[in-house]
Design a protein around this motif. Structure first.
Motif, PDB file in Angstrom:
ATOM      1  N   THR A 185      -8.667 -15.724   7.574  1.00  0.00           N
ATOM      2  CA  THR A 185      -8.432 -14.408   6.975  1.00  0.00           C
ATOM      3  C   THR A 185      -9.721 -13.630   6.728  1.00  0.00           C
ATOM      4  OG1 THR A 185      -8.394 -15.448   4.776  1.00  0.00           O
ATOM      5  CG2 THR A 185      -6.280 -15.115   5.872  1.00  0.00           C
ATOM      6  N   ALA A 186     -10.804 -14.031   7.388  1.00  0.00           N
ATOM      7  CA  ALA A 186     -12.084 -13.362   7.140  1.00  0.00           C
ATOM      8  C   ALA A 186     -12.185 -12.016   7.845  1.00  0.00           C
ATOM      9  CB  ALA A 186     -13.241 -14.258   7.584  1.00  0.00           C
ATOM     10  N   GLY A 187     -11.364 -11.798   8.848  1.00  0.00           N
ATOM     11  CA  GLY A 187     -11.432 -10.547   9.597  1.00  0.00           C
ATOM     12  C   GLY A 187     -10.576  -9.460   8.971  1.00  0.00           C
TER      13      GLY A 187
ATOM     14  N   SER B 110      -0.626  -4.519   2.490  1.00  0.00           N
ATOM     15  CA  SER B 110      -2.042  -4.453   2.125  1.00  0.00           C
ATOM     16  C   SER B 110      -2.916  -4.652   3.348  1.00  0.00           C
ATOM     17  CB  SER B 110      -2.386  -5.515   1.072  1.00  0.00           C
ATOM     18  OG  SER B 110      -1.590  -5.369  -0.079  1.00  0.00           O
ATOM     19  N   LEU B 111      -4.005  -3.921   3.385  1.00  0.00           N
ATOM     20  CA  LEU B 111      -5.001  -4.058   4.448  1.00  0.00           C
ATOM     21  C   LEU B 111      -6.227  -4.729   3.849  1.00  0.00           C
ATOM     22  CD1 LEU B 111      -5.635  -3.377   7.425  1.00  0.00           C
ATOM     23  CD2 LEU B 111      -6.695  -1.259   6.600  1.00  0.00           C
ATOM     24  N   SER B 112      -6.656  -5.813   4.479  1.00  0.00           N
ATOM     25  CA  SER B 112      -7.785  -6.596   3.977  1.00  0.00           C
ATOM     26  C   SER B 112      -8.854  -6.712   5.051  1.00  0.00           C
ATOM     27  CB  SER B 112      -7.313  -7.994   3.565  1.00  0.00           C
ATOM     28  OG  SER B 112      -8.394  -8.823   3.200  1.00  0.00           O
ATOM     29  N   GLU B 113     -10.092  -6.675   4.618  1.00  0.00           N
ATOM     30  CA  GLU B 113     -11.206  -6.828   5.548  1.00  0.00           C
ATOM     31  C   GLU B 113     -12.286  -7.658   4.874  1.00  0.00           C
ATOM     32  OE1 GLU B 113     -13.859  -4.053   8.583  1.00  0.00           O
ATOM     33  OE2 GLU B 113     -12.517  -3.119   7.126  1.00  0.00           O
ATOM     34  N   HIS B 114     -12.699  -8.731   5.555  1.00  0.00           N
ATOM     35  CA  HIS B 114     -13.679  -9.668   4.998  1.00  0.00           C
ATOM     36  C   HIS B 114     -13.232 -10.183   3.633  1.00  0.00           C
ATOM     37  CE1 HIS B 114     -16.097  -8.443   8.333  1.00  0.00           C
ATOM     38  NE2 HIS B 114     -16.290  -7.222   7.869  1.00  0.00           N
ATOM     39  N   LYS B 115     -11.928 -10.465   3.533  1.00  0.00           N
ATOM     40  CA  LYS B 115     -11.315 -11.027   2.324  1.00  0.00           C
ATOM     41  C   LYS B 115     -11.342 -10.080   1.127  1.00  0.00           C
ATOM     42  CE  LYS B 115     -11.884 -15.943   3.373  1.00  0.00           C
ATOM     43  NZ  LYS B 115     -10.467 -16.295   3.345  1.00  0.00           N
ATOM     44  N   ARG B 116     -11.571  -8.801   1.410  1.00  0.00           N
ATOM     45  CA  ARG B 116     -11.571  -7.808   0.327  1.00  0.00           C
ATOM     46  C   ARG B 116     -10.514  -6.759   0.631  1.00  0.00           C
ATOM     47  NH1 ARG B 116     -17.875  -6.519  -0.853  1.00  0.00           N
ATOM     48  NH2 ARG B 116     -16.999  -5.700  -2.787  1.00  0.00           N
ATOM     49  N   ILE B 117      -9.736  -6.440  -0.365  1.00  0.00           N
ATOM     50  CA  ILE B 117      -8.637  -5.511  -0.157  1.00  0.00           C
ATOM     51  C   ILE B 117      -9.191  -4.101   0.044  1.00  0.00           C
ATOM     52  CG2 ILE B 117      -8.227  -4.949  -2.599  1.00  0.00           C
ATOM     53  CD1 ILE B 117      -5.193  -5.325  -1.921  1.00  0.00           C
ATOM     54  N   LYS B 118      -8.735  -3.464   1.120  1.00  0.00           N
ATOM     55  CA  LYS B 118      -9.183  -2.106   1.420  1.00  0.00           C
ATOM     56  C   LYS B 118      -8.186  -1.068   0.906  1.00  0.00           C
ATOM     57  CE  LYS B 118     -12.366  -1.462   3.577  1.00  0.00           C
ATOM     58  NZ  LYS B 118     -13.773  -1.331   3.163  1.00  0.00           N
ATOM     59  N   GLU B 119      -6.905  -1.376   1.063  1.00  0.00           N
ATOM     60  CA  GLU B 119      -5.859  -0.445   0.631  1.00  0.00           C
ATOM     61  C   GLU B 119      -4.571  -1.227   0.470  1.00  0.00           C
ATOM     62  OE1 GLU B 119      -4.741   2.150  -1.092  1.00  0.00           O
ATOM     63  OE2 GLU B 119      -6.070   3.413   0.117  1.00  0.00           O
ATOM     64  N   THR B 120      -3.750  -0.796  -0.460  1.00  0.00           N
ATOM     65  CA  THR B 120      -2.444  -1.424  -0.643  1.00  0.00           C
ATOM     66  C   THR B 120      -1.433  -0.360  -1.039  1.00  0.00           C
ATOM     67  OG1 THR B 120      -1.258  -3.244  -1.713  1.00  0.00           O
ATOM     68  CG2 THR B 120      -2.787  -2.007  -3.084  1.00  0.00           C
ATOM     69  N   VAL B 121      -0.196  -0.582  -0.653  1.00  0.00           N
ATOM     70  CA  VAL B 121       0.859   0.370  -0.972  1.00  0.00           C
ATOM     71  C   VAL B 121       2.128  -0.417  -1.251  1.00  0.00           C
ATOM     72  CG1 VAL B 121       1.550   0.668   1.433  1.00  0.00           C
ATOM     73  CG2 VAL B 121       2.018   2.481  -0.207  1.00  0.00           C
ATOM     74  N   SER B 122       2.924   0.086  -2.166  1.00  0.00           N
ATOM     75  CA  SER B 122       4.201  -0.538  -2.502  1.00  0.00           C
ATOM     76  C   SER B 122       5.310   0.464  -2.220  1.00  0.00           C
ATOM     77  CB  SER B 122       4.228  -0.948  -3.981  1.00  0.00           C
ATOM     78  OG  SER B 122       5.469  -1.525  -4.329  1.00  0.00           O
ATOM     79  N   VAL B 123       6.298   0.055  -1.421  1.00  0.00           N
ATOM     80  CA  VAL B 123       7.404   0.945  -1.055  1.00  0.00           C
ATOM     81  C   VAL B 123       8.733   0.273  -1.431  1.00  0.00           C
ATOM     82  CG1 VAL B 123       6.236   2.225   0.765  1.00  0.00           C
ATOM     83  CG2 VAL B 123       7.245   0.012   1.299  1.00  0.00           C
TER      84      VAL B 123
ATOM     85  N   ARG C 170      -1.399   5.832   4.077  1.00  0.00           N
ATOM     86  CA  ARG C 170      -2.431   5.170   3.265  1.00  0.00           C
ATOM     87  C   ARG C 170      -2.965   3.916   3.934  1.00  0.00           C
ATOM     88  NH1 ARG C 170      -0.727   4.324  -2.808  1.00  0.00           N
ATOM     89  NH2 ARG C 170      -2.783   3.354  -2.709  1.00  0.00           N
ATOM     90  N   VAL C 171      -2.074   3.110   4.472  1.00  0.00           N
ATOM     91  CA  VAL C 171      -2.491   1.862   5.120  1.00  0.00           C
ATOM     92  C   VAL C 171      -2.362   2.044   6.622  1.00  0.00           C
ATOM     93  CG1 VAL C 171      -2.051  -0.598   5.367  1.00  0.00           C
ATOM     94  CG2 VAL C 171      -1.742   0.482   3.141  1.00  0.00           C
ATOM     95  N   LYS C 172      -3.480   2.185   7.289  1.00  0.00           N
ATOM     96  CA  LYS C 172      -3.492   2.408   8.739  1.00  0.00           C
ATOM     97  C   LYS C 172      -3.915   1.099   9.413  1.00  0.00           C
ATOM     98  CE  LYS C 172      -4.577   7.315   8.219  1.00  0.00           C
ATOM     99  NZ  LYS C 172      -3.178   7.726   8.458  1.00  0.00           N
ATOM    100  N   PRO C 173      -2.960   0.391  10.028  1.00  0.00           N
ATOM    101  CA  PRO C 173      -3.254  -0.931  10.612  1.00  0.00           C
ATOM    102  C   PRO C 173      -3.955  -0.840  11.960  1.00  0.00           C
ATOM    103  CG  PRO C 173      -0.953  -0.378  10.950  1.00  0.00           C
ATOM    104  CD  PRO C 173      -1.544   0.751  10.163  1.00  0.00           C
ATOM    105  N   VAL C 174      -5.166  -0.303  11.951  1.00  0.00           N
ATOM    106  CA  VAL C 174      -5.946  -0.156  13.178  1.00  0.00           C
ATOM    107  C   VAL C 174      -6.845  -1.384  13.353  1.00  0.00           C
ATOM    108  CG1 VAL C 174      -7.632   1.262  14.401  1.00  0.00           C
ATOM    109  CG2 VAL C 174      -5.911   2.346  12.919  1.00  0.00           C
ATOM    110  N   LYS C 175      -6.839  -1.944  14.557  1.00  0.00           N
ATOM    111  CA  LYS C 175      -7.677  -3.091  14.904  1.00  0.00           C
ATOM    112  C   LYS C 175      -7.415  -4.289  13.995  1.00  0.00           C
ATOM    113  CE  LYS C 175     -11.446  -0.254  16.795  1.00  0.00           C
ATOM    114  NZ  LYS C 175     -12.890   0.080  16.710  1.00  0.00           N
TER     115      LYS C 175
END
Length: 509
Positions: free
Chosen positions: A127-129, A144-157, A196-201
């Protein structure tokens, strides 16, 4: 060795996990789960039904006995979507408190997403990427979008399986019209989430919760050869085929599907449509199921808060402080201008420890209040201390429980002429056992503010001397002197004496 227990009171089921700290890591001792369908009546009537209350309380009583058996030192229970929306939530949680002694926290969807993220990052490999995390619960879906084990953005629907089943699926099997309305609603909510959460790459998609577990296990029904056994990936095309297959089945047929079972079968159609629409709409290849989730995030946070040597501690502190800084930016506060007040507040906390005797965690609440004390000016300069209290208490600040935000907001509230009184509106929200702590922390913050009277860069140095009946602050003037600070500090001497029963003297050196 400390033992922690985490309880997740969800819209579909209640879950328990108990872990013991062994060499700064958690060893899981016990797990339990009970489907109580707490959200079933909530999403239809706005109220928790008596039957759901009774079923949930029976499960929580069993959990309580387990925590006693395993000697849990600390229990944290949280409630999610159903309790966020139920009009009788407070009455139910009061009943829980009477039966178990637990003060259940109702957490927001964003806090739920953050805790799920923390639970996965602490336990899942690979999960490091750049990762996308999906949790389809009973009442809501956290993405939630995570990068390097750090949360970048999260949304609840509002795309929980119980909620969607109650609102859209009224026949068995569901009609084409019901499915069309369901898919239209899902597409609308996912469109909002994608802003809000754009799952790019994204390199990997990890899904949690019972729906994901069922889809992962039941995917054997459709084209086994499509599954990536090495990575345990459930391909999107399998999810779509399985969703179509389940949609045409009656409940009696669905409950016999391996991985679904009798209770999941009632809501699996709605949940599987959320996954199918999300994976296809975001052009994702599939997902990997993880048994980790909200409970694991709660345990990770409990460990991080209690054990500074745990690997999760530094990451937790970084995440929490980044959230404070993000809140500053959101409300137009320049952290560079607030930083000297924070530094002085932290110094006074350490140097005056024999005087204030506050719990160690109050250093964090004090530093946060120092950074956010002027946040109320975003609303109105007049009465901004009151506005600051409201914003801090009601804002999403990751890593802070509602009670912790209330305490922090109370410390920031009393920097003007008013004083914390037990009967005041703000202090009534603070737990009674923290009233005296808040009073003492307020004095420290008032001194830190007094040490920084509109100074841009010329920060004063201060030396603290503690004596049995008095405290001496020795101020080393900057290039522009320190007369204004000296005057401001002396104005605080009377209140200092009232709270600490010691005289405060301030001198220039």
């Amino acid at each position: 060795m400390q033992t922690f227990a985490a309880i997740d009171i969800g819209s579909n089921s209640c879950r328990l996990k108990i872990g013991r700290v062994v060499q700064h890591q958690l060893k899981i001792l016990h797990e339990d789960r009970e489907v109580t369908r707490l959200g079933g009546s909530v999403f239809e009537t706005g109220l928790v039904s008596p039957e759901s209350m009774a079923a949930t309380l029976d499960a929580l009583k069993r959990f309580y006995r387990a925590t006693q058996l395993h000697g849990a030192d600390k229990v944290r229970a949280v409630a999610t979507a159903a309790m966020r929306e139920a009009r009788n939530a407070r009455a139910f949680l009061a009943w829980v408190r009477d039966e178990t002694g637990w003060d259940v926290e109702i957490i927001s969807g964003l806090e739920e997403g953050r805790l799920i993220h923390r639970g996965i990052m602490n336990n899942e490999p690979g999960t490091a990427g750049r990762c996308l995390l999906i949790d389809v619960g009973g009442g809501s879906c956290e993405i939630s979008l995570s990068e390097h084990k750090r949360i970048k953005e999260t949304v609840s629907v509002p795309l929980g399986a119980v909620r969607l089943t109650e609102e859209f699926l009224h026949s068995d099997p569901p009609s084409k019209e019901d499915i069309a309305r369901l898919k239209q609603f899902i597409a609308r909510e996912l469109g909002r989430a994608e802003r809000r959460v754009k799952p790019v790459k994204v390199q990997i998609v990890i899904a949690t919760s019972g729906t994901a577990a069922a889809l992962s296990e039941a995917s054997h029904l459709v084209e086994k050869q499509c599954s990536d056994k090495k990575e345990n990936i459930t391909p999107t095309q399998n999810v779509r085929k399985l969703t179509n297959k389940l949609t045409k089945m009656k409940n009696e047929e669905r409950m016999n599907v391996q991985g679904v079972g009798p209770r999941r079968s009632e809501i699996i159609v709605a949940g599987s449509h959320v996954f199918a629409e999300l994976l296809e709409g975001y052009a994702l290849p599939g997902f990997r199921y993880s048994p980790m989730g909200l409970r694991d995030g709660i345990l990770a946070q409990m460990l991080a808060e209690q054990d500074p040597r745990a690997s999760a501690h530094q990451q937790f502190e970084r995440d929490r402080w980044e959230s404070v800084l993000e809140t500053c930016h959101r409300y137009g506060i320049d952290p560079r201008q607030a930083e000297p007040v924070r530094q002085h507040a932290a110094q006074l906390f350490r140097d005056l420890d024999p005087v204030h005797k506050l719990p160690s965690e109050y250093l964090t609440w004090l530093e946060t209040a120092a950074m956010l004390r002027d946040i109320g000016k975003f609303m109105n300069y007049q009465g901004y201390h009151r506005h600051a209290q409201y914003i801090i208490a009601n804002s999403e600040i990751f890593g802070f429980t509602p009670t912790q935000r209330v305490i922090t907001s109370a410390i920031a509230r009393y920097l003007g002429k008013s004083r914390p009184e037990p009967t005041g509106r703000t202090m009534r929200q603070v737990p009674p056992e923290d009233h005296e702590h808040v009073r003492r922390a307020v004095v420290l913050l008032r001194l830190a503010v007094a040490l920084n009277q509109d100074r841009a860069s010329d920060v004063l140095r201060v030396k603290v001397r503690v004596y049995p009946k008095q405290v001496l602050l020795e101020i080393m003037p900057g290039r522009t002197g320190a007369e204004l600070e000296l005057w401001s500090l002396r104005k605080e001497s009377a209140y200092f004496h009232e709270v600490f029963r010691r005289d405060l003297f301030v001198t220039l050196v």
